[in-house]
Design an enzyme around this catalytic site. Sequence first.
Site, mmCIF file in Angstrom:
data_model
loop_
_atom_site.group_PDB
_atom_site.id
_atom_site.type_symbol
_atom_site.label_atom_id
_atom_site.label_comp_id
_atom_site.label_asym_id
_atom_site.label_seq_id
_atom_site.Cartn_x
_atom_site.Cartn_y
_atom_site.Cartn_z
ATOM 1 N N ARG A 119 0.810 -1.227 0.000
ATOM 2 C CA ARG A 119 0.000 0.000 0.000
ATOM 3 C C ARG A 119 0.841 1.273 0.000
ATOM 4 N NH1 ARG A 119 -5.553 -0.753 1.532
ATOM 5 N NH2 ARG A 119 -6.128 -2.510 0.257
ATOM 6 N N ARG A 123 -3.080 6.630 0.257
ATOM 7 C CA ARG A 123 -3.455 7.849 0.965
ATOM 8 C C ARG A 123 -2.387 8.422 1.889
ATOM 9 N NH1 ARG A 123 -9.318 5.524 2.392
ATOM 10 N NH2 ARG A 123 -7.908 3.785 2.737
ATOM 11 N N ARG A 139 -6.506 11.593 -6.475
ATOM 12 C CA ARG A 139 -7.714 10.844 -6.092
ATOM 13 C C ARG A 139 -8.920 11.782 -5.934
ATOM 14 N NH1 ARG A 139 -11.429 8.651 -4.181
ATOM 15 N NH2 ARG A 139 -11.553 6.896 -2.755
ATOM 16 N N ASP A 187 -6.229 -3.232 -7.787
ATOM 17 C CA ASP A 187 -6.844 -3.889 -6.630
ATOM 18 C C ASP A 187 -7.017 -5.357 -6.932
ATOM 19 O OD1 ASP A 187 -8.091 -2.769 -3.959
ATOM 20 O OD2 ASP A 187 -9.181 -4.556 -4.551
ATOM 21 N N TYR A 246 -14.437 -12.620 -0.783
ATOM 22 C CA TYR A 246 -15.193 -11.409 -1.159
ATOM 23 C C TYR A 246 -16.394 -11.741 -2.040
ATOM 24 C CZ TYR A 246 -11.892 -8.037 0.764
ATOM 25 O OH TYR A 246 -11.130 -7.276 1.615
#
Length: 342
Positions: free
Chosen positions: A26, A30, A39, A76, A154
């Site tokens: 990651r 952010r 973003r 992703d 998922y």
Amino acid sequence: MGIENDLLLRTIAKEKVERPPIWLMRQAGRILPEYRAIRQSLSGFIELVTTPHLAAEVTVQPVDILGVDAAIIFSDILVIPEAMGLPYELIEKKGPYFPETISSASQIENLLQGEKAAERLTYVYDALTHTKRLLGNRVPLIGFSGAPWTLFSYMLEGQGSKTFSKAKAFLYKEPKLAHILLDKITETIIAYLRLKIQSGVDVVQVFDSWAGLLNESLYKEFCIPYLRRIRESITDVPVIIFSKGAYFAMEDIINLSPDVIGIDWTLSAAAFRSDHGHDMVAQGNLDPCVLYGHPEHITRQVTDTINDFGGRHIFNLGHGVYPDTPLDNVKHLINQVQSYRY
Ligand code: CP3
């Protein structure tokens, strides 16, 4: 043409190196104001993932700004379910959400698989091509996929969960159907990773993020055979397998002969070396929460971690860096690792 900073590749090849390479799960995200700026200008995460030149730009940001020793393509794991016919959304502050989830044989039957599914992900391959151009030959580029079980969880659950009990219940209630779905996911992962390799990735990592929710017998039945098929199908580039929390299955994972084994902080470097992988290349395993602490404490943890692994080590966190981590601490971590000498 060779890669200028090939420390990651030399470490994976078990060559003698001057220090461990470092990249962070990651790392593109952010924590970086430059990421947040791009973003914010978009409708959302999915627009960023599906716009190749922007995905490439944020992939390269941590190389430019933080000086990490590898790039990982910004994307992703959930693009695979989408390519198979099960689209996802990303809900702000909540995470992934699937409007439709899998519960029946006919739904599984209807999913696309293998090359037919993987070929739909042209935006990923285009992002890789753009990234290669922006990176030049500075550092290796890592491609990735979710592992079959993590993607399955998922597709059944529809969203993140502490227990993934719907997904686990399906393993117990419908084992035959579970195997049919895991098989389809596996075939898609293999086709997808091959296309990523054709698009220039130097290494691939398989993320089994929810491995730790299973136990040894479930892992042996529902994960290992599929991971083996993936491992045996990828021969052109090194393979990193990161099964988070699956220390109960460590021996089985080692027996897959991945080029690198990723470990999280629940297994100490010393225990890993003494009980399992004496000479395996290991990746990890600093607790991301260490980065909320004081820089002097980070320094100590870096030294201990590197010493405990004792070489054949790719420095990383034990999971993705949390978005609210102080950026100065991330920079301090990277500096400390990069100034270490064996
Ligand atoms: O590591 C990297 O820098 C590459 C980029 C990357 C992302 N997701 C970007 C992302 C990678 C390798 C992933 C993999 C991924 N995605 C995993 C496996 C790794 C892990 O963390 O265990 C999983 C389980 C997912 C599913 C997923 N995608 C979740 C749970 C979330 C929400 C979490 C959050 O931080 O909000 C996402 C969205 C996501 N994927 C974000 C990023 C940067 C946040 C989106 C944003 O708001 O910008």
